[in-house]
Design a protein around this motif. Structure first.
Motif, PDB file in Angstrom:
ATOM      1  N   ARG A 331      35.517  23.883  76.769  1.00  0.00           N
ATOM      2  CA  ARG A 331      34.857  24.684  77.790  1.00  0.00           C
ATOM      3  C   ARG A 331      33.724  25.501  77.193  1.00  0.00           C
ATOM      4  N   ASP A 332      32.838  25.973  78.053  1.00  0.00           N
ATOM      5  CA  ASP A 332      31.798  26.894  77.634  1.00  0.00           C
ATOM      6  C   ASP A 332      32.442  28.199  77.152  1.00  0.00           C
ATOM      7  N   ASN A 333      31.736  28.896  76.274  1.00  0.00           N
ATOM      8  CA  ASN A 333      32.191  30.195  75.766  1.00  0.00           C
ATOM      9  C   ASN A 333      33.579  30.106  75.132  1.00  0.00           C
ATOM     10  N   SER A 334      33.795  29.093  74.305  1.00  0.00           N
ATOM     11  CA  SER A 334      35.108  28.932  73.664  1.00  0.00           C
ATOM     12  C   SER A 334      34.954  28.573  72.194  1.00  0.00           C
ATOM     13  N   GLU A 335      34.101  29.297  71.503  1.00  0.00           N
ATOM     14  CA  GLU A 335      33.892  29.087  70.075  1.00  0.00           C
ATOM     15  C   GLU A 335      35.137  29.524  69.292  1.00  0.00           C
ATOM     16  N   PHE A 336      35.455  28.811  68.211  1.00  0.00           N
ATOM     17  CA  PHE A 336      36.587  29.228  67.384  1.00  0.00           C
ATOM     18  C   PHE A 336      36.302  28.938  65.916  1.00  0.00           C
ATOM     19  N   ASN A 337      36.907  29.753  65.067  1.00  0.00           N
ATOM     20  CA  ASN A 337      36.834  29.589  63.617  1.00  0.00           C
ATOM     21  C   ASN A 337      38.194  29.986  63.064  1.00  0.00           C
ATOM     22  N   VAL A 338      38.968  29.002  62.622  1.00  0.00           N
ATOM     23  CA  VAL A 338      40.348  29.212  62.202  1.00  0.00           C
ATOM     24  C   VAL A 338      40.492  28.883  60.733  1.00  0.00           C
ATOM     25  N   ARG A 339      41.145  29.770  59.971  1.00  0.00           N
ATOM     26  CA  ARG A 339      41.387  29.541  58.545  1.00  0.00           C
ATOM     27  C   ARG A 339      42.867  29.771  58.254  1.00  0.00           C
ATOM     28  N   ASN A 340      43.497  28.789  57.630  1.00  0.00           N
ATOM     29  CA  ASN A 340      44.899  28.881  57.225  1.00  0.00           C
ATOM     30  C   ASN A 340      45.003  28.657  55.727  1.00  0.00           C
ATOM     31  N   ALA A 341      45.845  29.448  55.066  1.00  0.00           N
ATOM     32  CA  ALA A 341      46.079  29.272  53.635  1.00  0.00           C
ATOM     33  C   ALA A 341      47.555  29.509  53.342  1.00  0.00           C
ATOM     34  N   HIS A 342      48.059  28.827  52.318  1.00  0.00           N
ATOM     35  CA  HIS A 342      49.473  28.956  51.968  1.00  0.00           C
ATOM     36  C   HIS A 342      49.647  28.618  50.495  1.00  0.00           C
ATOM     37  N   ALA A 343      50.593  29.302  49.845  1.00  0.00           N
ATOM     38  CA  ALA A 343      50.966  28.997  48.470  1.00  0.00           C
ATOM     39  C   ALA A 343      52.474  29.138  48.343  1.00  0.00           C
ATOM     40  N   ASN A 344      53.095  28.196  47.607  1.00  0.00           N
ATOM     41  CA  ASN A 344      54.548  28.187  47.461  1.00  0.00           C
ATOM     42  C   ASN A 344      54.884  27.766  46.031  1.00  0.00           C
ATOM     43  N   VAL A 345      55.753  28.537  45.371  1.00  0.00           N
ATOM     44  CA  VAL A 345      56.197  28.221  44.020  1.00  0.00           C
ATOM     45  C   VAL A 345      57.715  28.271  43.993  1.00  0.00           C
ATOM     46  N   VAL A 365      39.014  33.931  64.584  1.00  0.00           N
ATOM     47  CA  VAL A 365      38.351  34.598  65.704  1.00  0.00           C
ATOM     48  C   VAL A 365      38.089  33.528  66.755  1.00  0.00           C
ATOM     49  N   ILE A 366      38.544  33.784  67.971  1.00  0.00           N
ATOM     50  CA  ILE A 366      38.409  32.820  69.063  1.00  0.00           C
ATOM     51  C   ILE A 366      37.714  33.490  70.242  1.00  0.00           C
ATOM     52  N   GLN A 367      36.727  32.815  70.764  1.00  0.00           N
ATOM     53  CA  GLN A 367      36.099  33.269  71.999  1.00  0.00           C
ATOM     54  C   GLN A 367      36.883  32.698  73.169  1.00  0.00           C
ATOM     55  N   GLN A 368      37.240  33.546  74.128  1.00  0.00           N
ATOM     56  CA  GLN A 368      38.068  33.117  75.255  1.00  0.00           C
ATOM     57  C   GLN A 368      37.224  33.038  76.526  1.00  0.00           C
ATOM     58  N   PRO A 369      37.162  31.840  77.123  1.00  0.00           N
ATOM     59  CA  PRO A 369      36.263  31.640  78.269  1.00  0.00           C
ATOM     60  C   PRO A 369      36.770  32.240  79.567  1.00  0.00           C
ATOM     61  N   GLY A 370      38.012  32.757  79.579  1.00  0.00           N
ATOM     62  CA  GLY A 370      38.549  33.340  80.803  1.00  0.00           C
ATOM     63  C   GLY A 370      39.011  32.286  81.792  1.00  0.00           C
ATOM     64  N   ASN A 378      38.344  23.070  92.231  1.00  0.00           N
ATOM     65  CA  ASN A 378      38.222  21.999  93.220  1.00  0.00           C
ATOM     66  C   ASN A 378      36.819  21.417  93.251  1.00  0.00           C
ATOM     67  N   ARG A 379      35.820  22.192  92.857  1.00  0.00           N
ATOM     68  CA  ARG A 379      34.445  21.674  92.790  1.00  0.00           C
ATOM     69  C   ARG A 379      34.196  20.915  91.490  1.00  0.00           C
ATOM     70  N   GLY A 380      35.184  20.867  90.608  1.00  0.00           N
ATOM     71  CA  GLY A 380      35.028  20.141  89.347  1.00  0.00           C
ATOM     72  C   GLY A 380      34.304  20.915  88.275  1.00  0.00           C
ATOM     73  N   GLU A 381      34.264  22.246  88.401  1.00  0.00           N
ATOM     74  CA  GLU A 381      33.546  23.067  87.420  1.00  0.00           C
ATOM     75  C   GLU A 381      34.478  23.527  86.306  1.00  0.00           C
ATOM     76  N   LEU A 382      35.241  22.604  85.735  1.00  0.00           N
ATOM     77  CA  LEU A 382      36.282  22.981  84.790  1.00  0.00           C
ATOM     78  C   LEU A 382      35.738  23.506  83.470  1.00  0.00           C
ATOM     79  N   ARG A 383      34.537  23.063  83.108  1.00  0.00           N
ATOM     80  CA  ARG A 383      34.003  23.483  81.817  1.00  0.00           C
ATOM     81  C   ARG A 383      33.212  24.771  81.909  1.00  0.00           C
ATOM     82  N   SER A 384      33.056  25.289  83.102  1.00  0.00           N
ATOM     83  CA  SER A 384      32.258  26.495  83.280  1.00  0.00           C
ATOM     84  C   SER A 384      33.041  27.728  82.845  1.00  0.00           C
ATOM     85  N   SER A 385      32.325  28.810  82.642  1.00  0.00           N
ATOM     86  CA  SER A 385      32.939  30.071  82.233  1.00  0.00           C
ATOM     87  C   SER A 385      32.032  31.220  82.647  1.00  0.00           C
ATOM     88  N   SER A 386      32.637  32.247  83.223  1.00  0.00           N
ATOM     89  CA  SER A 386      31.870  33.437  83.604  1.00  0.00           C
ATOM     90  C   SER A 386      32.124  34.587  82.642  1.00  0.00           C
TER      91      SER A 386
END
Length: 854
Positions: A331-345, A365-370, A378-386
């Motif tokens: 969707r519009d207005n849904s940018e994300f940047n995810v970082r995962n790290a792990h260490a096990n001994v 950090v995730i942008q949430q399109p609402g 019903n109009r098919g505007e699923l990717r839109s975001s206000s």
């Protein structure tokens, strides 16, 4: 080191309790019972795991048992091998371990078979009251070396003892992630849990970070009806006050997922859904160094890189990974940047003692399109975001220390100490979806955004002991444990943020509009025992005592003069859970099982927080409580058919809600909102999973390709038997009851059908998911409101396809398309974050990955 010196004393569980009094339950009677049951087992003589051995029992017995491991030529554990003795058989777990109990005395032959394995046998003489230990090494068949397809089931059933967990008589599943054709990069839950019947998935987060799942008509909201764990340790915000799981490990790093339905409450504590445990990968045991990388691209700018290092050097096993995933989502207005790290001994300090340390970190950090309105959908505007100013972030760090001590083949002790340093941060415009986030015509500026921030600081420890012992001619298994846990939540809400559109948590006012501090202290003890009655029947009763202490204080709001509207809440109670399961082995590979267990859901901090200063919380507010019951039949046939069919009954009492009531002692017509226990729901239904290897069933020729077809279905009738209502009508209070209304977000049916074709290094899977309509509220409102927060959620069908190709022993190619036919549907309506409004699921998306292992 003081703890481990005490552990090494053979008869010193009591000393451990003395050294760590906070880890023991406050009920002395139950503690005494646990110590009495556990201490004799600690004196059992040790025996070698590397050769055939015998350990005398404590009393003359008529039965014998065999424990052992199956390894390949390189010393790696072999999972999924079939071990058979006389009329009994079992399958090795992820550690290559197996156990068989209740065997008659006399000469017996142990046979190990499986696809791509040359059958091996070993003959031994079983003696009454003796526990025998074996280590067996298999040889790969010539046919495998020639390139014959080798596959194993991605979803299986756990053995009756899985690590330190007892699963006999309980409905359970184990999902092996490396055997799936699925979009693991985006944590595609409907693919990962495809063969776990009845799993409901909320698909409202295009970043793939949140896993929202539930079963049996419970709420999928951040998996909060499950006791969610990683490597057996809590990862949710606070299991007793705020059980939402904001963190989930990246599924590329997960070895397997362990699921135990409601019966898991006896060993793992609250939540009606049971246990959901992510077990991470470990470094290989036969290599000093192994590097693995998997790099993925997809539509909407998806770029992901997963890299891991692992191996074994001397007595040290190590593993670590780093993953970064970024993109624009669907969707519009849904940018994300995810970082995962792990260490096990893991350090093998002695032949019996293994010490471990691990840490996991999530930063994103995730942008949430609402949300959307129904008209937009019903109009098919699923990717839109206000909404382009809403952001969400939950930095999460989970450190842990472990110690495992193997007293003997019969007895092992496990200590896990874990913590959490986490946050939940959001900033955005929180108005209803039908309210525009528009600029002020005079100033040209948009409204100040709202900032909400939580900080979590948790520390817990669990000590578990598992032992086999002899009684009345049979070998039985006892699991006991104690737990101490503390959590601190500092909640700051309704802060005044800036008017900009980026992620910025800087306050524009000196104080938050609401500031609360919640504290949880929990002590628990449990005991569960598998009693074996002959070679076919087991009976597993159990008890768990929970001691919970919640405290909340702070201010709900600020008055015009700056004074605080303060609250203070305290709640201390004890909860006793009990239950029992039984399993009867009908044939060597099939069994009947039944289980009944009590469960409860603690009062959450949200339940203790009045939405407004005029609202009142019932001082006698009780935890929700009830039970899970199930009966089923599961197993396999001729290595080509796997199935599990069960019926269940779940009762959820003392549900919490809000009523309108007259103010006690107030003037006529004066009312207030009153939060209290208002109702009961009953969830009943059928769950079924069937998988058939069609080609091999018809031909019996294992050299031919595989074509496995499966069906995973659940029929659920979840209704309120009582749900009191009281609303204000024409100045008076009108009481009602929503009896027989359907529970919100409980689908009548969830069906998943699919097939996997596999030949040599190639496999491809197609899957169809069908889910019935649900209601978003207990009133079962059909027509949506203007804000799209209530109303019917229509049923839907969605198709996924994925493929994997492994070649040259080092390379892996993966690709897939989710929502192949670009269906428009949604699974959730939200009253707040990440909405408000209707939250559409993603349309057609694709991914392609290249993997390398060195």
């Amino acid at each position: 080191m003081e703890l481990f010196q005490l552990i090494l004393q053979p008869n010193s569980l009591a000393h451990i309790g003395a050294a760590f009094p906070l880890y023991m339950p406050t009920n002395p009677l139950l503690l005494s019972c646990l110590l009495a049951a556990a201490t004799p087992a600690l004196a059992t003589p040790a025996s070698s795991l590397n050769s055939l051995s015998e350990t005398p029992g404590t009393t003359p017995e008529r039965g014998a048992s065999i424990t052992g491991t199956v390894l390949d030529r390189s010393g790696q554990p072999v999972e999924g091998a079939l071990v058979s003795v006389l009329n009994r058989s079992t399958v090795t777990d992820a550690r290559g371990a197996f156990r068989l109990y209740g065997l008659p005395a006399g000469e017996a032959t142990v046979t190990v078979t499986g696809l791509s394995i040359n059958p091996i046998t070993q003959t031994l003489t079983l003696e009454n009251g003796k526990a025998h230990s074996l280590q067996l090494t298999i040889e790969e068949s010539v046919r495998e070396l020639a390139g014959v397809t080798v596959t194993a089931k991605a979803t299986s059933f756990a053995p009756e003892v899985d690590g330190t967990t007892l699963t006999a008589g309980k409905k359970n599943e184990v999902v092996q992630l490396d055997k799936l054709d699925a979009n693991l990069v985006m944590n595609s839950s409907r693919q990962v849990f495809a063969k776990v019947p009845g799993v409901t998935v909320w698909e409202s987060d295009g970043s793939g970070q949140q896993i929202n799942v539930a079963t049996r008509g419970l709420s999928p909201n951040r998996s909060w009806e499950f006791n969610t764990r990683q490597n057996g340790m809590d990862i949710s915000s606070d299991p007793f006050g705020y059980p939402e799981a904001y963190y989930n490990p990246p599924l590329e790093a997960v070895e397997r997922i362990q699921i135990i339905r409601g019966g898991g409450s006896l060993q793992y504590g609250p939540q009606f859904g049971g246990l959901l445990n992510y077990e991470l990968k470990r470094g290989p045991r036969d290599k000093k160094f192994q590097f693995e990388t998997n790099n993925t691209v997809g539509n909407n700018g998806l770029v992901s890189s997963f890299n891991s290092l692992g191996g074994t050097v001397g007595k040290v096993n190590y593993y670590g990974y780093f993953q970064q995933r970024l993109g624009g989502a669907w969707r519009d207005n849904s940018e994300f940047n995810v970082r995962n790290a792990h260490a096990n001994v893991q350090f093998q300090a002695t032949s019996k003692l293994r010490l471990g340390a691990e840490i996991s970190h999530l930063g994103y950090v995730i942008q949430q399109p609402g949300g959307l309105t129904d008209e937009q959908f019903n109009r098919g505007e699923l990717r839109s975001s206000s909404r382009n100013r809403n952001w969400f972030s939950t930095p999460w760090t989970v450190p842990a220390f472990t110690a495992d001590y193997q007293f003997s083949d019969r007895t092992r002790l496990s200590l896990k100490t874990f913590g959490l340093l986490g946050e939940r941060n959001s900033i955005g415009f929180t108005g209803a979806v039908n309210v525009a986030d528009a600029a002020n015509p005079t100033t040209g500026l948009r409204a100040n955004r709202q900032i909400d921030r939580d900080r979590y600081r948790n520390l817990g420890s669990e000590l578990r002991l598992l032992t086999d012992y002899g009684l009345l001619g049979q070998q039985h298994t006892l699991a006991v444990g104690v737990r101490a846990f503390g959590a601190n939540l500092r909640r700051q809400q309704q802060g005044r943020g800036d008017t900009n559109a980026d992620f910025n948590l800087d306050l524009q006012a000196p104080r938050f509009g609401r500031k609360l501090h919640f504290r949880t202290r929990n002590y628990a003890a449990f005991a569960e025992n598998i009693f074996r009655m002959g070679s076919r029947l087991t009976f597993t009763p159990g008890l768990r005592l929970e001691v919970i202490d919640n405290e909340g204080r702070g201010y709900l709001s600020l008055n015009a003069d700056g004074s605080e509207n303060r609250i203070s809440q305290n709640s201390r109670r004890q909860v006793l859970l009990y239950g029992a399961g039984t399993e009867y082995r009908v044939t060597e590979q099939t069994s009947l099982y039944a289980n009944y267990s009590r469960a409860f859901r603690p009062v959450t901090f949200g339940d203790l927080t009045p939405p407004a200063t005029s609202d009142v919380i019932d001082p006698n507010l009780r935890d929700s409580n009830g039970f899970n019951a199930e009966v089923g039949y599961r197993g396999s046939w001729a290595n080509v058919l796997t199935f599990d069919v069960d019926a269940f009954w779940l009762r959820y009492d003392d549900r919490i809600g809000t009523l309108r009531r007259a103010v006690p002692g107030g003037t006529a017509g004066q009312t207030q909102q009153f939060r209290t226990n208002i109702g009961t729901s009953v969830h009943k239904g059928l769950e079924a999973y069937v998988e058939l290897d069609v080609i091999h069933a018809l031909t019996g020729d294992q050299s031919l390709p595989h074509f496995d077809v499966y069906a995973s279905s659940a029929l659920v009738d979840a209704r309120y038997t009582q749900l009191r209502t009281a609303t204000l009508v024409s100045g008076g209070i009108q009481e009602g009851d929503l009896q027989n209304n359907r529970v919100e977000y409980a689908p009548k049916y969830t069906h998943r059908f699919g097939g996997t074709f596999a030949h040599r290094g190639f496999s491809a899977t197609a899957q169809l998911t069908r889910v019935s309509e649900v209601f978003a509220d207990a009133n079962n409102t059909v027509a949506p409101n203007a804000a799209a927060t209530t109303g019917r959620v229509p049923g839907y069908s969605v198709t996924d396809a994925s493929a994997t190709y492994r070649f040259a022993k080092r390379f892996t190619l993966r690709a897939g398309v989710n929502n192949v036919f670009n269906k428009y549907y949604f699974t959730r309506r939200a009253g707040g974050y990440p909405g408000p409004g209707l939250l559409p699921a993603d349309g057609r998306t694709w991914f392609a990955s290249v993997g390398l292992k060195l």
